[in-house]
Design an enzyme around this catalytic site. Structure first.
Site, PDB file in Angstrom:
ATOM      1  N   VAL A  52       7.810   3.386   2.731  1.00 37.25           N
ATOM      2  CA  VAL A  52       8.184   4.091   3.953  1.00 37.25           C
ATOM      3  C   VAL A  52       9.592   4.654   3.772  1.00 37.25           C
ATOM      4  O   VAL A  52      10.526   3.918   3.461  1.00 37.25           O
ATOM      5  CB  VAL A  52       8.105   3.164   5.193  1.00 37.25           C
ATOM      6  CG1 VAL A  52       8.492   3.924   6.452  1.00 37.25           C
ATOM      7  CG2 VAL A  52       6.705   2.574   5.341  1.00 37.25           C
ATOM      8  N   LYS A  55       5.380   7.342   5.780  1.00 42.09           N
ATOM      9  CA  LYS A  55       4.723   6.307   4.977  1.00 42.09           C
ATOM     10  C   LYS A  55       3.904   7.016   3.904  1.00 42.09           C
ATOM     11  O   LYS A  55       2.977   7.765   4.207  1.00 42.09           O
ATOM     12  CB  LYS A  55       3.831   5.461   5.892  1.00 42.09           C
ATOM     13  CG  LYS A  55       3.187   4.278   5.244  1.00 42.09           C
ATOM     14  CD  LYS A  55       2.657   3.358   6.337  1.00 42.09           C
ATOM     15  CE  LYS A  55       1.778   2.268   5.838  1.00 42.09           C
ATOM     16  NZ  LYS A  55       1.353   1.362   6.922  1.00 42.09           N
ATOM     17  N   ASP A 103      -2.849  -8.086  11.720  1.00 43.79           N
ATOM     18  CA  ASP A 103      -1.674  -8.289  10.861  1.00 43.79           C
ATOM     19  C   ASP A 103      -0.391  -8.321  11.701  1.00 43.79           C
ATOM     20  O   ASP A 103       0.585  -7.649  11.389  1.00 43.79           O
ATOM     21  CB  ASP A 103      -1.607  -7.203   9.786  1.00 43.79           C
ATOM     22  CG  ASP A 103      -0.763  -7.645   8.578  1.00 43.79           C
ATOM     23  OD1 ASP A 103      -0.445  -8.850   8.477  1.00 43.79           O
ATOM     24  OD2 ASP A 103      -0.422  -6.783   7.747  1.00 43.79           O
ATOM     25  N   TYR A 109       0.796  -1.225   0.000  1.00 44.70           N
ATOM     26  CA  TYR A 109       0.000   0.000   0.000  1.00 44.70           C
ATOM     27  C   TYR A 109       0.829   1.275   0.000  1.00 44.70           C
ATOM     28  O   TYR A 109       0.300   2.357  -0.154  1.00 44.70           O
ATOM     29  CB  TYR A 109      -0.947  -0.002   1.211  1.00 44.70           C
ATOM     30  CG  TYR A 109      -1.847  -1.200   1.163  1.00 44.70           C
ATOM     31  CD1 TYR A 109      -2.899  -1.270   0.265  1.00 44.70           C
ATOM     32  CD2 TYR A 109      -1.607  -2.308   1.980  1.00 44.70           C
ATOM     33  CE1 TYR A 109      -3.704  -2.384   0.178  1.00 44.70           C
ATOM     34  CE2 TYR A 109      -2.411  -3.431   1.910  1.00 44.70           C
ATOM     35  CZ  TYR A 109      -3.463  -3.463   1.001  1.00 44.70           C
ATOM     36  OH  TYR A 109      -4.249  -4.574   0.918  1.00 44.70           O
TER      37      TYR A 109
HETATM   38  P1  ADP Z   1       2.694  -1.382   4.816  1.00 46.28           P
HETATM   39  O1  ADP Z   1       1.353  -1.207   5.416  1.00 46.28           O
HETATM   40  O2  ADP Z   1       2.808  -0.746   3.449  1.00 46.28           O
HETATM   41  O3  ADP Z   1       3.178  -2.807   4.851  1.00 46.28           O
HETATM   42  P2  ADP Z   1       4.169  -0.748   7.211  1.00 46.28           P
HETATM   43  O4  ADP Z   1       3.563   0.238   8.134  1.00 46.28           O
HETATM   44  O5  ADP Z   1       4.002  -2.188   7.593  1.00 46.28           O
HETATM   45  O6  ADP Z   1       3.694  -0.507   5.715  1.00 46.28           O
HETATM   46  O7  ADP Z   1       5.706  -0.442   7.062  1.00 46.28           O
HETATM   47  C1  ADP Z   1       6.499  -1.177   6.154  1.00 46.28           C
HETATM   48  C2  ADP Z   1       7.906  -1.241   6.683  1.00 46.28           C
HETATM   49  O8  ADP Z   1       8.432   0.086   6.821  1.00 46.28           O
HETATM   50  C3  ADP Z   1       8.040  -1.860   8.072  1.00 46.28           C
HETATM   51  O9  ADP Z   1       8.124  -3.275   8.011  1.00 46.28           O
HETATM   52  C4  ADP Z   1       9.330  -1.225   8.548  1.00 46.28           C
HETATM   53  O10 ADP Z   1      10.441  -1.898   7.966  1.00 46.28           O
HETATM   54  C5  ADP Z   1       9.271   0.173   7.955  1.00 46.28           C
HETATM   55  N1  ADP Z   1       8.674   1.114   8.924  1.00 46.28           N
HETATM   56  C6  ADP Z   1       7.371   1.358   9.127  1.00 46.28           C
HETATM   57  N2  ADP Z   1       7.187   2.269  10.076  1.00 46.28           N
HETATM   58  C7  ADP Z   1       8.422   2.634  10.491  1.00 46.28           C
HETATM   59  C8  ADP Z   1       8.909   3.549  11.492  1.00 46.28           C
HETATM   60  N3  ADP Z   1       8.076   4.283  12.237  1.00 46.28           N
HETATM   61  N4  ADP Z   1      10.237   3.649  11.659  1.00 46.28           N
HETATM   62  C9  ADP Z   1      11.080   2.917  10.897  1.00 46.28           C
HETATM   63  N5  ADP Z   1      10.698   2.041   9.966  1.00 46.28           N
HETATM   64  C10 ADP Z   1       9.378   1.897   9.751  1.00 46.28           C
END
Ligand code: ADP
Length: 475
Positions: free
Chosen positions: A18, A33, A125, A15
């Site tokens: 980041v 993000k 999730d 989606y």
């Molecule tokens: P999606 O919903 O697109 O899968 P996520 O929120 O799971 O996105 O984030 C994807 C990846 O980005 C995470 O697995 C992590 O590696 C990195 N990430 C997300 N949020 C953070 C954060 N606050 N700080 C550092 N890395 C982050």
């Protein structure tokens, strides 16, 4: 985005992307993000759901949302930057995490889950890539794109696509009455993966997953078997009937005894038989040898240390007058180490909010109008992060792309429903002190920048590639 300097990509999902970024005025390191601009409504829905939850629910073991804005039709979520994920650690420690570290992480992950469940939220999730880990070892659950409030009896959840390997049998079979136990199942799968380095149920299709569940965990309950038999997708398929030992330690011989017990308590085919989060938090795995009594002060000290430099614990002085006007929009911030006596005696000592020194830089107009407050009262009931009225403020993603600067969703609302911020960049604190990163971080960053993560969730499939030995090994 003009306010941020991009430092690199840290993650990519189905989606959005980041990015690691630095606020140009304050130097604060954040993770932004950026949701893809897709024609499907689902992306907006996922983004809005995430915003809605993160704005309302705050806890030390949940990632903190700093601000939200939309630029060129893309929704941007600005988070505190957290060093790495549990998945990164598993890629580094291929045979699993060391037992003391594992217990500390699990305790915090369970605190986050317990906080959500006590507020009737299911995450849906839970997996290693959604557990962020700070340099001091504080874990934070992220990715609330699938989180939702528990359905009332009779309500039906809409279908959703989460990562397959961690899906409970009732989810795979699309039983419409699932609830909190789906998170407990995912937790059980993740505990095994964290302890051994191998995913427990890597699978390439729903049938493959069901087959593995039946072979490794237990036979379907009559209710689930009934759903399975009626599903046309599985017509003609017969799942094996397997004799399983009831002894957790025989079933999971590679896990330390109490860890095997806790996994067994999570991985019950019948959701009603899975342990609840409060029960798990009081499991002997955590209570033995005074772990909780020793770890709580350690955790609190780390949290306070991080609070000194993080923006999410914002002093009351900065609340706008009407921020708490609407009770419904109050941040739900309970069961926290910094605010409740949930943990009994240990917490009694700390019941009163402490006055600590927090050095906060207030940025006005995003143009260097900086005032500094040297001493503020530490507030346990924090101010809301931003003034976004509700998630719908960014829901109508129908306007033409514009090259205008981003508008943090913070204060006043423009005619299109987007918030415009008089104080561009919102309130920011000083950046966290980031000591030189260890090998893990270096490896993590390099790998993230050089090739895509094979474990991305894809909408069509949501499969992942095992990160150590293909297919994993029996636990
Ligand atoms: P999606 O919903 O697109 O899968 P996520 O929120 O799971 O996105 O984030 C994807 C990846 O980005 C995470 O697995 C992590 O590696 C990195 N990430 C997300 N949020 C953070 C954060 N606050 N700080 C550092 N890395 C982050």
């Amino acid at each position: 985005m003009e306010m941020y300097e991009t430092l690199g990509k840290v993650g990519e999902g189905s989606y959005g992307t980041v990015m690691k970024c630095k606020h140009k005025n304050t130097g604060q390191i954040v993770a932004i993000k950026i949701f893809y601009e897709k024609p499907e409504k689902s992306v907006n829905k996922i983004a809005l759901r995430e915003i809605k939850f993160l704005k309302q629910f705050r806890h030390e073991n949940l990632v903190n949302l700093i601000e939200v804005f939309r630029q060129k039709k893309k929704i941007h979520l600005v988070f505190e930057f957290i060093d790495h994920t549990v998945l990164d650690e598993l890629q580094h420690y291929c045979h699993g995490l060391e037992s003391r570290r594992l217990r500390k992480y699990l305790f915090q992950i369970l605190r986050a889950v317990d906080y959500l469940h006590s507020n009737n939220i299911i995450h849906r999730d839970i997996k290693p890539e959604n557990i962020l880990v700070s340099q001091s070892g504080i874990t934070k659950l992220c990715d609330f794109g699938f989180a939702r409030t528990l359905a009332a009896p009779g309500d039906v959840y809409t279908d959703y696509v989460a990562t397959r390997w961690y899906r409970a049998p009732e989810l795979v079979l699309k039983d419409t009455s699932y609830g909190k136990p789906v998170d407990i199942w995912a937790l059980g799968c993740m505990i095994i993966e964290m302890a051994t380095g191998n995913p427990f149920l890597p699978s390439s299709s729903d049938l493959d997953l069901l087959h593995k569940i039946v072979s490794k965990v237990g036979n379907l309950t009559p209710h689930l078997q009934n759903i399975f038999s009626k599903n046309p997708i599985f017509t003609g398929v017969v799942l094996p009937q397997v004799q399983h030992t009831r002894n957790a330690r025989k079933k999971y011989p590679k896990l330390n005894g109490l860890l095997a017990d806790i996994v067994h308590a999570c991985l019950q085919i019948d959701p009603a038989e899975r342990m609840s989060s409060p029960e798990l938090l009081h499991h002997e795995y955590f209570t033995r040898d005074g772990f909780i009594e020793k770890f709580i002060p350690e955790l609190r000290a780390k949290l306070l240390q991080e609070a000194r430099v993080n923006s999410f614990i914002r002093p009351k002085t900065y609340c706008k007058e009407n921020e708490f006007k609407d009770d419904e929009r109050k941040i739900v911030y309970n069961n926290t180490l910094l605010s409740s006596s949930f943990w009994g005696k240990e917490m009694e000592k700390e019941k009163k909010p402490k006055e600590i020194k927090v050095r906060v830089i207030k940025v006005k107009g995003g143009k260097g109008d900086i005032s500094e407050l040297k001493k503020t009262e530490y507030e346990v009931e924090h101010c809301r992060q931003d003034g976004m009225e509700d998630a719908h403020a960014v829901s109508e993603d129908t306007r033409p792309a514009s090259s205008e600067p981003a508008s943090p969703v913070n204060s006043s609302t423009d005619s299109s429903g987007m918030k415009e911020d008089a104080q561009s960049g919102g309130y920011m604190t000083m950046p966290p002190i980031n000591p030189a990163c260890g090998n893990l971080m270096t490896a993590n960053l390099n790998s993230n920048l050089s090739h895509p993560n094979p474990r991305w969730r894809t909408q069509a499939d949501s499969d992942r590639v095992p990160h150590c030995r293909p297919g994993g090994s029996p636990v």
